[in-house]
Design a protein around this motif. Structure first.
Motif, PDB file in Angstrom:
ATOM      1  N   VAL A   1       0.838  -1.205   0.000  1.00 34.98           N
ATOM      2  CA  VAL A   1       0.000   0.000   0.000  1.00 34.98           C
ATOM      3  C   VAL A   1       0.869   1.249   0.000  1.00 34.98           C
ATOM      4  CG1 VAL A   1      -1.732   1.271   1.312  1.00 34.98           C
ATOM      5  CG2 VAL A   1      -1.879  -1.203   1.163  1.00 34.98           C
ATOM      6  N   ILE A   2       1.931   1.225   0.784  1.00 34.32           N
ATOM      7  CA  ILE A   2       2.839   2.379   0.843  1.00 34.32           C
ATOM      8  C   ILE A   2       3.449   2.634  -0.533  1.00 34.32           C
ATOM      9  CG2 ILE A   2       4.920   3.296   1.937  1.00 34.32           C
ATOM     10  CD1 ILE A   2       2.685   2.979   3.925  1.00 34.32           C
ATOM     11  N   GLU A   3       3.872   1.564  -1.203  1.00 31.46           N
ATOM     12  CA  GLU A   3       4.458   1.712  -2.539  1.00 31.46           C
ATOM     13  C   GLU A   3       3.429   2.231  -3.541  1.00 31.46           C
ATOM     14  OE1 GLU A   3       7.936  -1.679  -2.547  1.00 31.46           O
ATOM     15  OE2 GLU A   3       5.956  -2.208  -3.284  1.00 31.46           O
ATOM     16  N   ALA A   4       2.175   1.751  -3.420  1.00 30.86           N
ATOM     17  CA  ALA A   4       1.127   2.213  -4.341  1.00 30.86           C
ATOM     18  C   ALA A   4       0.896   3.705  -4.168  1.00 30.86           C
ATOM     19  CB  ALA A   4      -0.165   1.437  -4.101  1.00 30.86           C
ATOM     20  N   LEU A   5       0.807   4.152  -2.938  1.00 36.57           N
ATOM     21  CA  LEU A   5       0.603   5.582  -2.695  1.00 36.57           C
ATOM     22  C   LEU A   5       1.817   6.391  -3.149  1.00 36.57           C
ATOM     23  CD1 LEU A   5      -1.133   5.416   0.784  1.00 36.57           C
ATOM     24  CD2 LEU A   5      -2.192   5.818  -1.434  1.00 36.57           C
ATOM     25  N   THR A   6       3.014   5.850  -2.947  1.00 38.64           N
ATOM     26  CA  THR A   6       4.230   6.547  -3.365  1.00 38.64           C
ATOM     27  C   THR A   6       4.290   6.692  -4.878  1.00 38.64           C
ATOM     28  OG1 THR A   6       5.381   5.650  -1.456  1.00 38.64           O
ATOM     29  CG2 THR A   6       6.740   6.535  -3.218  1.00 38.64           C
ATOM     30  N   LEU A   7       4.049   5.596  -5.600  1.00 41.05           N
ATOM     31  CA  LEU A   7       4.144   5.688  -7.056  1.00 41.05           C
ATOM     32  C   LEU A   7       3.036   6.543  -7.647  1.00 41.05           C
ATOM     33  CD1 LEU A   7       2.137   3.658  -8.985  1.00 41.05           C
ATOM     34  CD2 LEU A   7       3.428   1.966  -7.759  1.00 41.05           C
ATOM     35  N   LEU A   8       1.842   6.545  -7.032  1.00 45.54           N
ATOM     36  CA  LEU A   8       0.770   7.425  -7.511  1.00 45.54           C
ATOM     37  C   LEU A   8       1.122   8.889  -7.256  1.00 45.54           C
ATOM     38  CD1 LEU A   8      -2.354   5.394  -6.443  1.00 45.54           C
ATOM     39  CD2 LEU A   8      -1.635   5.907  -8.771  1.00 45.54           C
ATOM     40  N   SER A   9       1.717   9.153  -6.095  1.00 44.72           N
ATOM     41  CA  SER A   9       2.138  10.513  -5.785  1.00 44.72           C
ATOM     42  C   SER A   9       3.238  10.979  -6.739  1.00 44.72           C
ATOM     43  CB  SER A   9       2.622  10.583  -4.342  1.00 44.72           C
ATOM     44  OG  SER A   9       3.144  11.848  -4.064  1.00 44.72           O
ATOM     45  N   ASN A  10       4.219  10.112  -7.002  1.00 46.86           N
ATOM     46  CA  ASN A  10       5.294  10.458  -7.943  1.00 46.86           C
ATOM     47  C   ASN A  10       4.734  10.719  -9.340  1.00 46.86           C
ATOM     48  OD1 ASN A  10       7.149  10.154  -5.931  1.00 46.86           O
ATOM     49  ND2 ASN A  10       7.781   8.102  -6.549  1.00 46.86           N
ATOM     50  N   HIS A  11       3.812   9.889  -9.769  1.00 46.73           N
ATOM     51  CA  HIS A  11       3.221  10.064 -11.107  1.00 46.73           C
ATOM     52  C   HIS A  11       2.394  11.350 -11.171  1.00 46.73           C
ATOM     53  CE1 HIS A  11       1.526   9.074 -14.994  1.00 46.73           C
ATOM     54  NE2 HIS A  11       0.318   9.301 -14.494  1.00 46.73           N
ATOM     55  N   HIS A  12       1.728  11.668 -10.060  1.00 48.74           N
ATOM     56  CA  HIS A  12       0.910  12.888 -10.040  1.00 48.74           C
ATOM     57  C   HIS A  12       1.786  14.143 -10.099  1.00 48.74           C
ATOM     58  CE1 HIS A  12      -2.503  15.437  -9.154  1.00 48.74           C
ATOM     59  NE2 HIS A  12      -1.841  15.986  -8.141  1.00 48.74           N
ATOM     60  N   HIS A  13       2.918  14.138  -9.388  1.00 52.91           N
ATOM     61  CA  HIS A  13       3.794  15.316  -9.356  1.00 52.91           C
ATOM     62  C   HIS A  13       4.632  15.468 -10.619  1.00 52.91           C
ATOM     63  CE1 HIS A  13       2.658  16.479  -5.376  1.00 52.91           C
ATOM     64  NE2 HIS A  13       3.031  15.304  -4.850  1.00 52.91           N
ATOM     65  N   SER A  14       5.131  14.368 -11.165  1.00 50.09           N
ATOM     66  CA  SER A  14       5.934  14.460 -12.397  1.00 50.09           C
ATOM     67  C   SER A  14       5.557  13.308 -13.341  1.00 50.09           C
ATOM     68  CB  SER A  14       7.423  14.443 -12.075  1.00 50.09           C
ATOM     69  OG  SER A  14       7.735  13.287 -11.343  1.00 50.09           O
ATOM     70  N   PRO A  15       4.490  13.471 -14.113  1.00 53.17           N
ATOM     71  CA  PRO A  15       4.041  12.386 -14.992  1.00 53.17           C
ATOM     72  C   PRO A  15       5.014  12.097 -16.138  1.00 53.17           C
ATOM     73  CG  PRO A  15       2.651  14.333 -15.271  1.00 53.17           C
ATOM     74  CD  PRO A  15       3.593  14.626 -14.156  1.00 53.17           C
ATOM     75  N   ASN A  16       5.830  13.071 -16.540  1.00 50.12           N
ATOM     76  CA  ASN A  16       6.790  12.825 -17.626  1.00 50.12           C
ATOM     77  C   ASN A  16       7.933  11.931 -17.163  1.00 50.12           C
ATOM     78  OD1 ASN A  16       5.299  14.440 -19.304  1.00 50.12           O
ATOM     79  ND2 ASN A  16       6.453  16.290 -18.827  1.00 50.12           N
ATOM     80  N   GLU A  17       8.333  12.072 -15.917  1.00 48.20           N
ATOM     81  CA  GLU A  17       9.433  11.263 -15.397  1.00 48.20           C
ATOM     82  C   GLU A  17       8.941   9.886 -14.956  1.00 48.20           C
ATOM     83  OE1 GLU A  17      12.586  11.316 -11.665  1.00 48.20           O
ATOM     84  OE2 GLU A  17      11.591  13.184 -12.273  1.00 48.20           O
ATOM     85  N   TRP A  18       7.802   9.837 -14.268  1.00 46.90           N
ATOM     86  CA  TRP A  18       7.249   8.581 -13.765  1.00 46.90           C
ATOM     87  C   TRP A  18       6.137   8.099 -14.689  1.00 46.90           C
ATOM     88  CZ3 TRP A  18       9.364   5.729 -10.043  1.00 46.90           C
ATOM     89  CH2 TRP A  18      10.294   6.348  -9.213  1.00 46.90           C
ATOM     90  N   THR A  19       6.506   7.572 -15.826  1.00 53.73           N
ATOM     91  CA  THR A  19       5.530   7.035 -16.774  1.00 53.73           C
ATOM     92  C   THR A  19       5.170   5.606 -16.358  1.00 53.73           C
ATOM     93  OG1 THR A  19       7.269   6.172 -18.202  1.00 53.73           O
ATOM     94  CG2 THR A  19       6.484   8.415 -18.655  1.00 53.73           C
ATOM     95  N   ALA A  20       4.186   5.031 -17.037  1.00 51.81           N
ATOM     96  CA  ALA A  20       3.755   3.669 -16.718  1.00 51.81           C
ATOM     97  C   ALA A  20       4.882   2.671 -16.949  1.00 51.81           C
ATOM     98  CB  ALA A  20       2.533   3.300 -17.560  1.00 51.81           C
ATOM     99  N   GLU A  21       5.686   2.885 -18.003  1.00 52.23           N
ATOM    100  CA  GLU A  21       6.788   1.968 -18.285  1.00 52.23           C
ATOM    101  C   GLU A  21       7.856   2.026 -17.196  1.00 52.23           C
ATOM    102  OE1 GLU A  21       5.729   4.269 -20.559  1.00 52.23           O
ATOM    103  OE2 GLU A  21       4.635   2.948 -21.916  1.00 52.23           O
ATOM    104  N   THR A  22       8.161   3.248 -16.740  1.00 52.10           N
ATOM    105  CA  THR A  22       9.164   3.418 -15.689  1.00 52.10           C
ATOM    106  C   THR A  22       8.711   2.752 -14.397  1.00 52.10           C
ATOM    107  OG1 THR A  22       9.667   5.565 -16.666  1.00 52.10           O
ATOM    108  CG2 THR A  22      10.561   5.132 -14.472  1.00 52.10           C
ATOM    109  N   ILE A  23       7.449   2.953 -14.051  1.00 50.14           N
ATOM    110  CA  ILE A  23       6.915   2.365 -12.818  1.00 50.14           C
ATOM    111  C   ILE A  23       6.908   0.844 -12.926  1.00 50.14           C
ATOM    112  CG2 ILE A  23       4.834   2.170 -11.398  1.00 50.14           C
ATOM    113  CD1 ILE A  23       4.275   5.115 -12.108  1.00 50.14           C
ATOM    114  N   ALA A  24       6.549   0.321 -14.106  1.00 47.27           N
ATOM    115  CA  ALA A  24       6.498  -1.135 -14.291  1.00 47.27           C
ATOM    116  C   ALA A  24       7.878  -1.762 -14.110  1.00 47.27           C
ATOM    117  CB  ALA A  24       5.929  -1.470 -15.666  1.00 47.27           C
ATOM    118  N   THR A  25       8.908  -1.131 -14.649  1.00 51.17           N
ATOM    119  CA  THR A  25      10.258  -1.688 -14.483  1.00 51.17           C
ATOM    120  C   THR A  25      10.784  -1.487 -13.062  1.00 51.17           C
ATOM    121  OG1 THR A  25      11.220   0.360 -15.313  1.00 51.17           O
ATOM    122  CG2 THR A  25      10.884  -1.425 -16.900  1.00 51.17           C
TER     123      THR A  25
END
Length: 172
Positions: free
Chosen positions: A113-137
């Protein structure tokens, strides 16, 4: 109290003649009994002999049947005396502020759950850096799961609807 007496009078009215009429009716004949069931009650010894008798026709048919089975390989216990557990690939959890409460290892393809909230927060703040492909890897997830997570899971969305009437308190 009066109703009970009246009901009792009608129930017992002409009771004897009704009983004689019911007894005098022709009784239905019982269904025929199955021959084996009748034989067990009348001749129990004969039935036991019939059970023990060998049927040659069925025995010949049984000889024609060929069954081939193989047992699964034996599971060898390891030196500790216990069966080996299912081996899953695990990865270390990305620890955040609540590292002491979070799990230490997570199976691949899953996140905490902590990781899910972290990755959603990262994607929300910088969607260009934290894309779906980056998060998946980064988190060892499948791409379709990550895109579904980013599309449908929005935890921090707050909407304030304007008041309908003019008498409502206005926010400052």
């Amino acid at each position: 109290m009066m109703g009970a007496r009246l009901t009792r009078v009608f129930k017992s009215f002409n009771l004897e003649s009704r009983a004689h009429r019911e007894i005098g009716k022709a009784k239905p004949t019982p269904a025929p009994r199955y021959p084996v069931a009748a034989a067990t009650q009348d001749y129990p010894d004969q039935f036991q002999e019939e059970i023990k008798k060998k049927d040659e026709h069925l025995h010949a048919l049984l000889k024609e049947v060929y069954v081939d089975s193989r047992d699964p390989p034996m599971i060898v216990k390891n030196s500790g005396g216990s069966l080996p557990s299912k081996t899953e690939e695990h990865r270390l959890a990305k620890t955040g502020q609540l590292a002491h409460l979070d799990v230490k290892t997570i199976p691949k393809g899953k996140i905490s759950v902590i990781e899910a909230l972290t990755l959603l927060s990262n994607h929300h703040h910088s969607p260009n850096e934290w894309t779906a492909e980056t998060i998946a890897t980064e988190y060892s997830l499948e791409l379709k799961d990550v895109t579904a997570l980013l599309t449908y899971f929005i935890p921090f969305s707050v909407k304030i609807f304007p008041p309908q009437d003019k008498k409502a308190i206005q926010p400052r």
